[in-house]
Write a protein that holds these residues in place. Sequence first.
Motif, PDB file in Angstrom:
ATOM      1  N   ALA A   1      -4.683  11.856  -2.811  1.00 10.08           N
ATOM      2  CA  ALA A   1      -5.020  10.973  -3.929  1.00 10.08           C
ATOM      3  C   ALA A   1      -4.389   9.606  -3.741  1.00 10.08           C
ATOM      4  O   ALA A   1      -5.017   8.566  -3.996  1.00 10.08           O
ATOM      5  CB  ALA A   1      -4.563  11.606  -5.255  1.00 10.08           C
ATOM      6  N   GLY A   2      -3.141   9.595  -3.279  1.00 12.85           N
ATOM      7  CA  GLY A   2      -2.460   8.323  -3.057  1.00 12.85           C
ATOM      8  C   GLY A   2      -3.128   7.499  -1.968  1.00 12.85           C
ATOM      9  O   GLY A   2      -3.348   6.288  -2.124  1.00 12.85           O
TER      10      GLY A   2
ATOM     11  N   LEU B   1      -7.917   3.885   1.829  1.00 17.14           N
ATOM     12  CA  LEU B   1      -7.799   4.397   3.195  1.00 17.14           C
ATOM     13  C   LEU B   1      -8.306   5.843   3.239  1.00 17.14           C
ATOM     14  O   LEU B   1      -8.548   6.463   2.197  1.00 17.14           O
ATOM     15  CB  LEU B   1      -6.341   4.308   3.665  1.00 17.14           C
ATOM     16  N   THR B   2      -8.484   6.371   4.444  1.00 13.11           N
ATOM     17  CA  THR B   2      -9.041   7.705   4.619  1.00 13.11           C
ATOM     18  C   THR B   2      -7.933   8.701   4.921  1.00 13.11           C
ATOM     19  O   THR B   2      -7.100   8.458   5.801  1.00 13.11           O
ATOM     20  CB  THR B   2     -10.061   7.704   5.774  1.00 13.11           C
TER      21      THR B   2
ATOM     22  N   GLN C   1       0.830  -1.212   0.000  1.00 12.88           N
ATOM     23  CA  GLN C   1       0.000   0.000   0.000  1.00 12.88           C
ATOM     24  C   GLN C   1       0.865   1.262   0.000  1.00 12.88           C
ATOM     25  O   GLN C   1       0.552   2.237  -0.688  1.00 12.88           O
ATOM     26  CB  GLN C   1      -0.898   0.009   1.244  1.00 12.88           C
ATOM     27  N   ALA C   2       1.938   1.244   0.764  1.00  9.00           N
ATOM     28  CA  ALA C   2       2.815   2.425   0.829  1.00  9.00           C
ATOM     29  C   ALA C   2       3.370   2.757  -0.553  1.00  9.00           C
ATOM     30  O   ALA C   2       3.397   3.922  -0.972  1.00  9.00           O
ATOM     31  CB  ALA C   2       3.956   2.181   1.824  1.00  9.00           C
TER      32      ALA C   2
ATOM     33  N   VAL D   1       7.835  11.826  -1.216  1.00 13.42           N
ATOM     34  CA  VAL D   1       6.732  11.320  -0.401  1.00 13.42           C
ATOM     35  C   VAL D   1       7.258  10.317   0.617  1.00 13.42           C
ATOM     36  O   VAL D   1       8.011   9.398   0.274  1.00 13.42           O
ATOM     37  CB  VAL D   1       5.665  10.628  -1.280  1.00 13.42           C
ATOM     38  N   VAL D   2       6.846  10.504   1.874  1.00 13.05           N
ATOM     39  CA  VAL D   2       7.199   9.568   2.931  1.00 13.05           C
ATOM     40  C   VAL D   2       5.938   8.914   3.475  1.00 13.05           C
ATOM     41  O   VAL D   2       4.880   9.543   3.522  1.00 13.05           O
ATOM     42  CB  VAL D   2       7.961  10.301   4.061  1.00 13.05           C
ATOM     43  N   VAL D   3       6.068   7.647   3.893  1.00 11.31           N
ATOM     44  CA  VAL D   3       4.980   6.958   4.598  1.00 11.31           C
ATOM     45  C   VAL D   3       5.526   6.496   5.951  1.00 11.31           C
ATOM     46  O   VAL D   3       6.530   5.775   6.004  1.00 11.31           O
ATOM     47  CB  VAL D   3       4.460   5.748   3.806  1.00 11.31           C
ATOM     48  N   LEU D   4       4.870   6.965   7.013  1.00 10.96           N
ATOM     49  CA  LEU D   4       5.242   6.543   8.377  1.00 10.96           C
ATOM     50  C   LEU D   4       4.172   5.607   8.927  1.00 10.96           C
ATOM     51  O   LEU D   4       2.997   5.746   8.609  1.00 10.96           O
ATOM     52  CB  LEU D   4       5.347   7.760   9.306  1.00 10.96           C
ATOM     53  N   ASP D   5       4.588   4.709   9.812  1.00  9.61           N
ATOM     54  CA  ASP D   5       3.612   3.828  10.455  1.00  9.61           C
ATOM     55  C   ASP D   5       2.989   4.510  11.674  1.00  9.61           C
ATOM     56  O   ASP D   5       3.267   5.684  11.955  1.00  9.61           O
ATOM     57  CB  ASP D   5       4.267   2.487  10.817  1.00  9.61           C
TER      58      ASP D   5
END
Lengths: 141, 141, 141, 141
Positions: free
Chosen positions: D130-131, D137-138, D7-8, D29-33
């Motif tokens: 958008a991603g 997800l919300t 998903q990330a 773009v970063v994705v954090l948990d």
Amino acid sequence: MAITLKQAREIIRVAFETGAAKGMNPLSVVVLDAGGNLQAFERSDGAAPGRFDIARGKAYGCVMLGIAGSAQMARAEAQAYFVAAAGGAFGGKMIPVPGGILVRDETGAVIGAVGVTGDSSDNDAIAGKAGIEAVGLTAEI
Amino acid sequence: MAITLKQAREIIRVAFETGAAKGMNPLSVVVLDAGGNLQAFERSDGAAPGRFDIARGKAYGCVMLGIAGSAQMARAEAQAYFVAAAGGAFGGKMIPVPGGILVRDETGAVIGAVGVTGDSSDNDAIAGKAGIEAVGLTAEI
Amino acid sequence: MAITLKQAREIIRVAFETGAAKGMNPLSVVVLDAGGNLQAFERSDGAAPGRFDIARGKAYGCVMLGIAGSAQMARAEAQAYFVAAAGGAFGGKMIPVPGGILVRDETGAVIGAVGVTGDSSDNDAIAGKAGIEAVGLTAEI
Amino acid sequence: MAITLKQAREIIRVAFETGAAKGMNPLSVVVLDAGGNLQAFERSDGAAPGRFDIARGKAYGCVMLGIAGSAQMARAEAQAYFVAAAGGAFGGKMIPVPGGILVRDETGAVIGAVGVTGDSSDNDAIAGKAGIEAVGLTAEI
């Protein structure tokens, strides 16, 4: 393309010469590479001891964000907390005022940044720009 | 008495020249004043980007403790935790190996330090010492 | 020359694939550019949350010193206090073990570094090397 | 529930695609948990080298405080010293502007955050949203 040490020395030399010719206070000048790492620095005799951190902070914010000192100052005046926060994210190494100058090559790519401190911010920028242009590179102040 | 910028430039120039003459790797050289503040730095073309922090660490420990790089190394070998703790107290700016060189004037007073990095620690010290002696100052390696 | 994002993604994909094929634990892989700045990172599902700092530390020391993970480990074993001190100078961002890999282009120039963590250090290095070679670059482990 | 690496990757891919389709500058773009730890990051070719710290700062403040970027900015405008102090408490890892986006699952629980930087803060938020929505997800911008 990268700034060579020979070019960095010439940038510093011409910035100092420009400052002296215009009666500025003793200047300090840093040259950073495209990754924000230190390539060269000189502090004029008579300049205050902490000038390195100021010079590097001006140049570091430029190269890490791709935004020159004048534009950083405009952002700081419009949204002070953003610039303060960015400084925190960069470990304090960001001084958002003129005298931080992006260095571009003939293709427009950022190949480093110069930071000048010691006189007024606007004069600092004039001296640094003169140095950058003396080696045939483009200065974005 | 203080190291002048003119002397600092000459120290760096001779250190580079010495390294080249002896076939050393590309060197980086820092000159700090008697307060541990940065006066001049140059990184040779081809040196790794992080060399400033190593060069400064070598010189900073020297001037802040009044102990040259070789003596710091001896202390580190005898008592590693002390040197680690001192490094913590100095915010990480201490690299306790040769290549960190105290600079003394003719009265024996410490007027700054030079840090050299890029080759073996012993070679780094040789290059820095040559630079310091070329300007008539005393090097304690 | 620089590592492109497309190459970075492929390096990570092949490193993960290599780890899975050899039955390694879930890996995390970072790609840094030639200035030590972050280009891409991925942590496998099931890997521990702090893996980023380890992966980056492995790669950061490589690129900033121009020395691969195996050579850093040898230095650390011979002279632990030096490597501890260098880590302090780099703000803690240095993990001196295999799995930190220099990336060179066909001219031999360092264009970045890869850091892999999750399995044994030697396995980490194997996975990272496979990724780097899959995009036609040279890995120095 | 947690954001998976798959998903990330998709969040980042769609954010980049959205930015490109709308003519934005190169994004990072970063994705954090849910613990504020790094899961994935990508910097577009052509983006400035320091974009990671900005992207992470946007996402980190969101997930650590449970407050999205827009609400952080409102707080910063009303009470700049609070946001500055919180940034200090978080070691500088807090950039209180849009482009920091909370990620919630279908129960409303915060499962991580996304940080986007490179264009205007508002555009950054549009691309990140958008991603996040592309993987079901919300997004709370």
